[in-house]
Design a protein around this motif. Structure first.
Motif, mmCIF file in Angstrom:
data_model
loop_
_atom_site.group_PDB
_atom_site.id
_atom_site.type_symbol
_atom_site.label_atom_id
_atom_site.label_comp_id
_atom_site.label_asym_id
_atom_site.label_seq_id
_atom_site.Cartn_x
_atom_site.Cartn_y
_atom_site.Cartn_z
ATOM 1 N N ARG A 271 0.964 -1.279 0.043
ATOM 2 C CA ARG A 271 -0.009 0.012 0.051
ATOM 3 C C ARG A 271 0.954 1.126 -0.107
ATOM 4 N NH1 ARG A 271 -4.827 -1.935 4.317
ATOM 5 N NH2 ARG A 271 -5.839 -3.220 2.870
ATOM 6 N N MET A 272 1.870 1.229 0.835
ATOM 7 C CA MET A 272 2.798 2.454 0.774
ATOM 8 C C MET A 272 3.467 2.470 -0.583
ATOM 9 S SD MET A 272 2.412 4.200 3.590
ATOM 10 C CE MET A 272 1.091 3.713 4.870
ATOM 11 N N GLU A 273 3.890 1.496 -0.974
ATOM 12 C CA GLU A 273 4.669 1.440 -2.365
ATOM 13 C C GLU A 273 3.608 2.221 -3.489
ATOM 14 O OE1 GLU A 273 5.809 -2.397 -3.425
ATOM 15 O OE2 GLU A 273 7.433 -2.333 -1.981
ATOM 16 N N TYR A 274 2.461 1.852 -3.449
ATOM 17 C CA TYR A 274 1.519 2.288 -4.260
ATOM 18 C C TYR A 274 0.932 3.771 -4.212
ATOM 19 C CZ TYR A 274 -2.903 2.518 -6.942
ATOM 20 O OH TYR A 274 -4.100 2.997 -7.787
ATOM 21 N N ALA A 275 0.963 4.161 -2.903
ATOM 22 C CA ALA A 275 0.972 5.601 -2.278
ATOM 23 C C ALA A 275 2.053 6.655 -2.927
ATOM 24 C CB ALA A 275 0.689 5.629 -0.781
ATOM 25 N N ALA A 276 3.346 5.936 -2.729
ATOM 26 C CA ALA A 276 4.451 6.621 -3.104
ATOM 27 C C ALA A 276 4.407 6.890 -4.839
ATOM 28 C CB ALA A 276 5.566 5.965 -2.761
ATOM 29 N N GLU A 277 3.879 5.977 -5.386
ATOM 30 C CA GLU A 277 3.528 6.145 -6.797
ATOM 31 C C GLU A 277 2.449 7.006 -7.406
ATOM 32 O OE1 GLU A 277 1.972 3.273 -10.408
ATOM 33 O OE2 GLU A 277 2.849 2.405 -8.967
ATOM 34 N N HIS A 297 -7.912 9.341 8.128
ATOM 35 C CA HIS A 297 -7.212 10.573 8.718
ATOM 36 C C HIS A 297 -5.761 10.499 7.821
ATOM 37 C CE1 HIS A 297 -10.539 10.860 11.630
ATOM 38 N NE2 HIS A 297 -10.059 9.768 12.080
ATOM 39 N N ALA A 298 -5.683 11.815 7.174
ATOM 40 C CA ALA A 298 -4.386 11.975 6.524
ATOM 41 C C ALA A 298 -3.224 12.020 7.433
ATOM 42 C CB ALA A 298 -4.525 13.318 5.609
ATOM 43 N N HIS A 299 -3.460 12.504 8.610
ATOM 44 C CA HIS A 299 -2.435 12.530 9.752
ATOM 45 C C HIS A 299 -1.717 11.215 9.931
ATOM 46 C CE1 HIS A 299 0.236 13.606 13.019
ATOM 47 N NE2 HIS A 299 -0.505 12.499 13.909
ATOM 48 N N HIS A 300 -2.571 10.191 10.159
ATOM 49 C CA HIS A 300 -2.456 8.871 10.369
ATOM 50 C C HIS A 300 -1.572 8.218 9.222
ATOM 51 C CE1 HIS A 300 -5.661 8.406 13.497
ATOM 52 N NE2 HIS A 300 -4.771 9.155 14.003
ATOM 53 N N PHE A 301 -2.066 8.561 7.889
ATOM 54 C CA PHE A 301 -1.421 8.104 6.807
ATOM 55 C C PHE A 301 0.061 8.958 6.678
ATOM 56 C CE2 PHE A 301 -0.317 9.834 2.452
ATOM 57 C CZ PHE A 301 0.198 8.403 1.988
ATOM 58 N N SER A 302 0.336 9.857 7.065
ATOM 59 C CA SER A 302 1.577 10.609 7.015
ATOM 60 C C SER A 302 2.624 9.969 7.946
ATOM 61 C CB SER A 302 1.190 11.911 7.379
ATOM 62 O OG SER A 302 0.450 12.838 6.455
ATOM 63 N N VAL A 303 2.168 9.602 8.923
ATOM 64 C CA VAL A 303 3.069 9.020 10.085
ATOM 65 C C VAL A 303 3.552 7.660 9.633
ATOM 66 C CG1 VAL A 303 3.110 8.050 12.235
ATOM 67 C CG2 VAL A 303 1.784 10.104 11.976
ATOM 68 N N ALA A 304 2.435 6.766 8.927
ATOM 69 C CA ALA A 304 2.897 5.305 8.382
ATOM 70 C C ALA A 304 3.698 5.622 7.167
ATOM 71 C CB ALA A 304 1.374 4.965 8.055
ATOM 72 N N PHE A 305 3.597 6.546 6.368
ATOM 73 C CA PHE A 305 4.280 6.803 5.375
ATOM 74 C C PHE A 305 5.613 7.215 5.694
ATOM 75 C CE2 PHE A 305 5.974 9.329 1.410
ATOM 76 C CZ PHE A 305 5.272 8.494 0.535
ATOM 77 N N LYS A 307 7.252 6.302 8.078
ATOM 78 C CA LYS A 307 7.948 5.307 8.842
ATOM 79 C C LYS A 307 8.287 4.383 7.816
ATOM 80 C CE LYS A 307 6.938 1.300 11.942
ATOM 81 N NZ LYS A 307 5.837 0.688 12.835
ATOM 82 N N HIS A 308 7.729 4.381 6.575
ATOM 83 C CA HIS A 308 7.931 3.331 5.475
ATOM 84 C C HIS A 308 9.127 3.954 4.594
ATOM 85 C CE1 HIS A 308 7.326 0.545 2.343
ATOM 86 N NE2 HIS A 308 7.478 1.478 1.475
ATOM 87 N N THR A 309 8.909 5.322 4.294
ATOM 88 C CA THR A 309 10.074 5.901 3.079
ATOM 89 C C THR A 309 11.013 6.755 3.746
ATOM 90 O OG1 THR A 309 8.575 7.626 3.202
ATOM 91 C CG2 THR A 309 8.105 5.964 1.442
ATOM 92 N N GLY A 310 10.832 7.281 5.172
ATOM 93 C CA GLY A 310 11.725 7.955 5.919
ATOM 94 C C GLY A 310 11.622 9.583 5.690
ATOM 95 N N MET A 311 10.316 9.668 4.868
ATOM 96 C CA MET A 311 9.908 10.900 4.344
ATOM 97 C C MET A 311 8.476 11.232 4.672
ATOM 98 S SD MET A 311 11.989 11.238 0.724
ATOM 99 C CE MET A 311 11.557 13.108 0.486
ATOM 100 N N THR A 312 8.205 12.556 4.978
ATOM 101 C CA THR A 312 6.766 12.882 5.006
ATOM 102 C C THR A 312 5.994 12.696 3.463
ATOM 103 O OG1 THR A 312 6.757 15.336 4.747
ATOM 104 C CG2 THR A 312 7.040 14.440 7.099
ATOM 105 N N PRO A 313 4.859 12.795 3.297
ATOM 106 C CA PRO A 313 4.163 12.895 2.040
ATOM 107 C C PRO A 313 4.634 14.236 1.205
ATOM 108 C CG PRO A 313 2.564 11.723 3.296
ATOM 109 C CD PRO A 313 3.844 12.368 4.241
ATOM 110 N N LYS A 314 4.577 15.127 2.077
ATOM 111 C CA LYS A 314 4.863 16.588 1.360
ATOM 112 C C LYS A 314 6.384 16.685 0.904
ATOM 113 C CE LYS A 314 1.899 19.602 3.785
ATOM 114 N NZ LYS A 314 1.630 20.740 4.724
ATOM 115 N N GLU A 315 7.295 15.943 1.799
ATOM 116 C CA GLU A 315 8.883 15.776 1.249
ATOM 117 C C GLU A 315 8.832 15.073 0.135
ATOM 118 O OE1 GLU A 315 10.992 16.488 5.899
ATOM 119 O OE2 GLU A 315 10.300 14.495 4.993
#
Length: 318
Positions: A271-277, A297-305, A307-315
């Protein structure tokens, strides 16, 4: 035992009428019993969903077909196929499927009083060779056989799993829904991928793994393949146990041993790989992406993202 003979062309011509009748065609014909087919023409593929209730013993004979490959899924009944250059191929078990190529000709024998049903997908042989040529040794070996006009039958697993049965059910439903052609093309492509993946795994049998039976090992690989295309769905351990035909304990333990992560850890990774794409290659915003992969909630997604990528969605978007 008296046997009536047919030419393969007598049967194929019924489905081939779909070429001229549009994308979807239904036909019933008396061929030593009632033969029913629904044929769907999809770009380079011809999908035939067929049933045959036999009133005679039948032998279907075909001369060599070097230009076409057949993906065959036999759901009910018994067929004995004699392929030029190969030993007999028996398609008897429920949902028994295979990839069949007969440039030297073949015969199919069916018995009086039986009912045989299945789906056949016909593809240009050159197209399959093109798709598989660069898929490591297993794919190249199939492509080379096509180039050299060598017959083959690759049956994959002894019995096709629940996920393939479900995909065939969805293909049959495509004609009853809107945008049926798009639905059918998508579902047929996914079925072919799943079947080719099963063939790959059977040709590249994994080495034994301590603590996992050989049969369970194959089921775990099949489950991983299923998750790779269903990771966005709302999944439960009970549902996955039913799909894999493993009990929940064997599923959890075996998956962790084999793939070094839990079942739902693997789903989360996909799921996180797909979100990154989505974030990098589409116009999907953070909130929309979070919703697509199952976060309220977008906040919970941002925390999980992060944790997976080492970057926030904005970054990540930059």
């Amino acid at each position: 035992m008296a046997i009536k003979e047919l030419l393969y062309q007598d049967i194929a011509s019924i489905a081939m009428e779909a070429r001229g009748a549009g994308s979807h065609y239904q036909r019933t014909k008396n061929l030593f019993g009632q033969y029913e087919t629904t044929a769907t023409n999809l770009s380079e593929l011809l999908v035939s969903d067929w049933k045959w209730s036999l009133s005679e013993n039948i032998r279907v004979k075909s001369s060599g077909l070097a230009d076409e490959v057949f993906f065959s899924f036999t759901e009910e009944g018994f067929i004995r196929s004699t392929v030029g250059g190969l030993a007999d191929v028996e398609k008897q078990q429920t949902m028994n499927g295979g990839i069949l190529y007969w440039p030297e000709g073949c015969e199919h024998q069916l018995n009086k009083g039986s009912k045989v049903t299945g789906i056949t997908i016909k593809m240009p042989a050159a197209r399959l060779a093109e798709l598989l040529m660069n898929e490591s040794k297993w794919g190249e070996s199939i492509a080379r056989k096509i180039e050299n006009h060598e017959p083959f039958w690759f049956g994959g697993r002894q019995q096709l799993g629940t996920c393939m049965q479900e995909k065939i059910r969805q293909i049959r439903q495509s004609g009853k829904q809107g945008i049926s052609r798009l639905l059918a093309e998508s579902r047929v492509s996914e079925l072919l991928y799943m079947h080719l993946e099963a063939v790959r795994q059977s040709m590249e049998l994994p080495a034994p793994v301590e603590g996992i039976r050989r049969d369970d090992l194959n089921k775990l690989y099949d489950l991983k393949t299923y998750l790779e295309s269903h990771f966005l769905e709302d999944l439960s351990l009970h549902q996955l146990a039913r799909i894999s035909t493993l009990n929940e304990f064997k599923l959890k333990k075996g998956f962790k041993i084999l793939f070094s992560k839990t079942v739902f850890g693997f789903v989360q990774e996909k799921r996180m790989e797909y979100a990154a794409e989505l974030l990098r290659n589409t116009n999907s915003g953070i909130a929309e992406t979070a919703s697509i992969i199952g976060y309220q909630h977008a906040h919970h997604f941002s925390v999980a993202f992060k944790k997976h990528t080492g970057m926030t969605p904005k970054e990540w978007i930059g």
